[in-house]
Every structure is written in structure tokens, then in C-alpha cells.
Design a protein around this motif. Structure first.
Motif, PDB file in Angstrom:
ATOM      1  N   PHE A 199      -6.444   3.254  -5.257  1.00 45.00           N
ATOM      2  CA  PHE A 199      -6.246   4.644  -5.636  1.00 45.00           C
ATOM      3  C   PHE A 199      -4.965   4.765  -6.588  1.00 45.00           C
ATOM      4  O   PHE A 199      -4.960   5.785  -7.482  1.00 45.00           O
ATOM      5  CB  PHE A 199      -5.802   5.500  -4.490  1.00 45.00           C
ATOM      6  N   ALA A 200      -4.143   4.136  -6.148  1.00 40.85           N
ATOM      7  CA  ALA A 200      -2.730   4.264  -7.119  1.00 40.85           C
ATOM      8  C   ALA A 200      -3.203   3.608  -8.663  1.00 40.85           C
ATOM      9  O   ALA A 200      -2.697   4.262  -9.566  1.00 40.85           O
ATOM     10  CB  ALA A 200      -1.678   3.209  -6.701  1.00 40.85           C
ATOM     11  N   LEU A 201      -3.969   2.721  -8.734  1.00 43.84           N
ATOM     12  CA  LEU A 201      -4.297   1.868  -9.860  1.00 43.84           C
ATOM     13  C   LEU A 201      -5.240   3.111 -10.795  1.00 43.84           C
ATOM     14  O   LEU A 201      -4.955   3.152 -12.327  1.00 43.84           O
ATOM     15  CB  LEU A 201      -5.175   0.694  -9.569  1.00 43.84           C
ATOM     16  N   GLY A 254      -0.446  -0.369  -8.326  1.00 47.15           N
ATOM     17  CA  GLY A 254      -1.951  -0.502  -7.497  1.00 47.15           C
ATOM     18  C   GLY A 254      -2.302  -1.847  -7.737  1.00 47.15           C
ATOM     19  O   GLY A 254      -3.229  -2.221  -7.074  1.00 47.15           O
ATOM     20  N   VAL A 255      -2.044  -2.470  -8.989  1.00 46.72           N
ATOM     21  CA  VAL A 255      -2.332  -3.747  -9.304  1.00 46.72           C
ATOM     22  C   VAL A 255      -2.009  -4.738  -8.407  1.00 46.72           C
ATOM     23  O   VAL A 255      -2.593  -5.539  -7.679  1.00 46.72           O
ATOM     24  CB  VAL A 255      -2.008  -4.241 -10.893  1.00 46.72           C
ATOM     25  N   VAL A 256      -0.546  -4.594  -8.047  1.00 44.96           N
ATOM     26  CA  VAL A 256       0.016  -5.477  -7.090  1.00 44.96           C
ATOM     27  C   VAL A 256      -0.656  -5.239  -5.629  1.00 44.96           C
ATOM     28  O   VAL A 256      -1.122  -6.076  -5.047  1.00 44.96           O
ATOM     29  CB  VAL A 256       1.557  -5.169  -6.836  1.00 44.96           C
ATOM     30  N   ALA A 257      -0.935  -4.197  -5.304  1.00 41.80           N
ATOM     31  CA  ALA A 257      -1.590  -3.786  -3.908  1.00 41.80           C
ATOM     32  C   ALA A 257      -2.699  -4.199  -3.807  1.00 41.80           C
ATOM     33  O   ALA A 257      -3.209  -4.801  -2.673  1.00 41.80           O
ATOM     34  CB  ALA A 257      -1.366  -2.160  -3.720  1.00 41.80           C
ATOM     35  N   CYS A 266      -4.112  -4.942  -0.103  1.00 40.79           N
ATOM     36  CA  CYS A 266      -4.041  -3.606   0.297  1.00 40.79           C
ATOM     37  C   CYS A 266      -4.885  -2.815  -0.752  1.00 40.79           C
ATOM     38  O   CYS A 266      -4.611  -2.032  -1.571  1.00 40.79           O
ATOM     39  CB  CYS A 266      -2.655  -2.829   0.184  1.00 40.79           C
ATOM     40  N   PHE A 267      -6.287  -2.829  -0.450  1.00 43.63           N
ATOM     41  CA  PHE A 267      -7.271  -2.327  -1.369  1.00 43.63           C
ATOM     42  C   PHE A 267      -7.259  -1.038  -1.611  1.00 43.63           C
ATOM     43  O   PHE A 267      -7.378  -0.515  -2.722  1.00 43.63           O
ATOM     44  CB  PHE A 267      -8.688  -2.971  -0.931  1.00 43.63           C
ATOM     45  N   GLY A 309       0.883  -1.143  -0.032  1.00 47.33           N
ATOM     46  CA  GLY A 309       0.036  -0.192   0.091  1.00 47.33           C
ATOM     47  C   GLY A 309       0.952   1.321   0.071  1.00 47.33           C
ATOM     48  O   GLY A 309       0.461   2.166  -0.588  1.00 47.33           O
ATOM     49  N   TRP A 310       1.856   1.331   0.902  1.00 45.66           N
ATOM     50  CA  TRP A 310       2.799   2.455   0.709  1.00 45.66           C
ATOM     51  C   TRP A 310       3.622   2.761  -0.548  1.00 45.66           C
ATOM     52  O   TRP A 310       3.907   3.620  -0.976  1.00 45.66           O
ATOM     53  CB  TRP A 310       3.933   2.175   2.201  1.00 45.66           C
TER      54      TRP A 310
END
Length: 145
Positions: free
Chosen positions: A110-112, A96-99, A104-105, A70-71
Motif C-alpha cells: 500500500f505504501a509503495l 514500502g519497499v523496505v516493508a 510486511c507485505f 508495516g507501521w
């Protein structure tokens, strides 16, 4: 490089990363056979499983459980917002995909979202054809001589 390949390659690589992370999750992290094997012996798959699991149960921040995935996803999203480069946008989407896949939803989603939107924007601005200022006609109406 072909224009179509240059535009689709980042998206195809995100799909490949998603498939690989799903394979990691369902074959190592959630597999009861691997969990039983790791309780009895130590192997390479147990070490990879342990590293993957420790990445998403790192600790709590402000009462919210968020692991290293997530971080990393939040840092990549911030970089994508700050630098308008295709690489940073792709990195934010990939993190984002990995998280998201590794539990780490919220920061992953958000990153995705930021990475995908930034990647679309960067691809749209870099692939636009420049206007030829020296062409004849230019859309202006001229009187006949």
C-alpha cells in the motif's frame, strides 16, 4: 540540477534501497550460516540480524501480524497523502519497499503504491512548463486590419 537527473534520481535511489534491503534479507536474515554463527557467538552481524528480525515480528494488531516496518510504511503513506511534497512521496515509496522485502507485505505494498503514484503526480505538476500568457498569437484568431 539537470531536469532529467532531478526526475530520475528518486526512482534510482528507490532501486538502490531495494537492492540494499534484499542484500540484508538474503545475506543476514535468511542465511543459515549467519543463523548458526549467531547461535554460537555474538557479533555485529548478529546484532544487525536481530534488529532486522525484531522489526517484522513485533506483534499482532486486530488479529493481524504486522511489524514496525508495516507501521512505518503506513505512517509514511499517510504523510504522502496529506503533504503533497516529493520528499514525503519518496519516503512512502522507500518505506514500502523496505516493508515489502522484510515480510510486511500488505502495508508495504500500500505504501509503495501510494508513494509511487504521489511521486509521479508531484513530479508531473512541478515539472510542467508554465504557460506564457504574454506570447503573441495565443491560439486566438484575429481579423486582418
Amino acid at each position: 540540477m539537470n531536469r532529467a537527473l532531478r526526475l530520475t534520481l528518486p526512482w534510482l535511489s528507490l532501486i538502490v534501497i531495494g537492492v540494499l534491503v534484499y542484500a540484508l534479507r538474503y545475506t543476514l536474515v535468511e542465511s543459515p550460516d549467519v543463523a548458526n554463527l549467531c547461535e554460537k557467538s555474538v557479533g555485529t552481524e548478529c546484532a544487525v540480524r536481530h534488529i532486522a528480525v525484531m522489526g517484522f515480528i513485533l506483534g499482532s494488531t486486530f488479529g493481524y501480524q504486522m511489524g514496525i516496518y508495516g507501521w512505518v510504511a503506513l505512517a509514511a503513506a499517510a504523510a504522502a497523502l496529506f503533504w503533497k511534497k516529493p520528499v514525503t512521496a519518496w519516503l512512502a515509496a522507500a518505506a514500502g519497499v523496505v516493508a515489502v522485502v522484510l515480510y510486511c507485505f500488505v502495508p508495504g505494498a500500500f505504501a509503495l503504491l501510494v508513494g509511487c503514484l504521489r511521486l509521479v503526480r508531484v513530479q508531473a505538476t512541478t515539472s510542467a512548463t508554465p504557460v506564457d500568457h504574454h506570447r503573441t498569437g495565443g491560439g486566438e484568431i484575429h481579423a486582418q486590419p
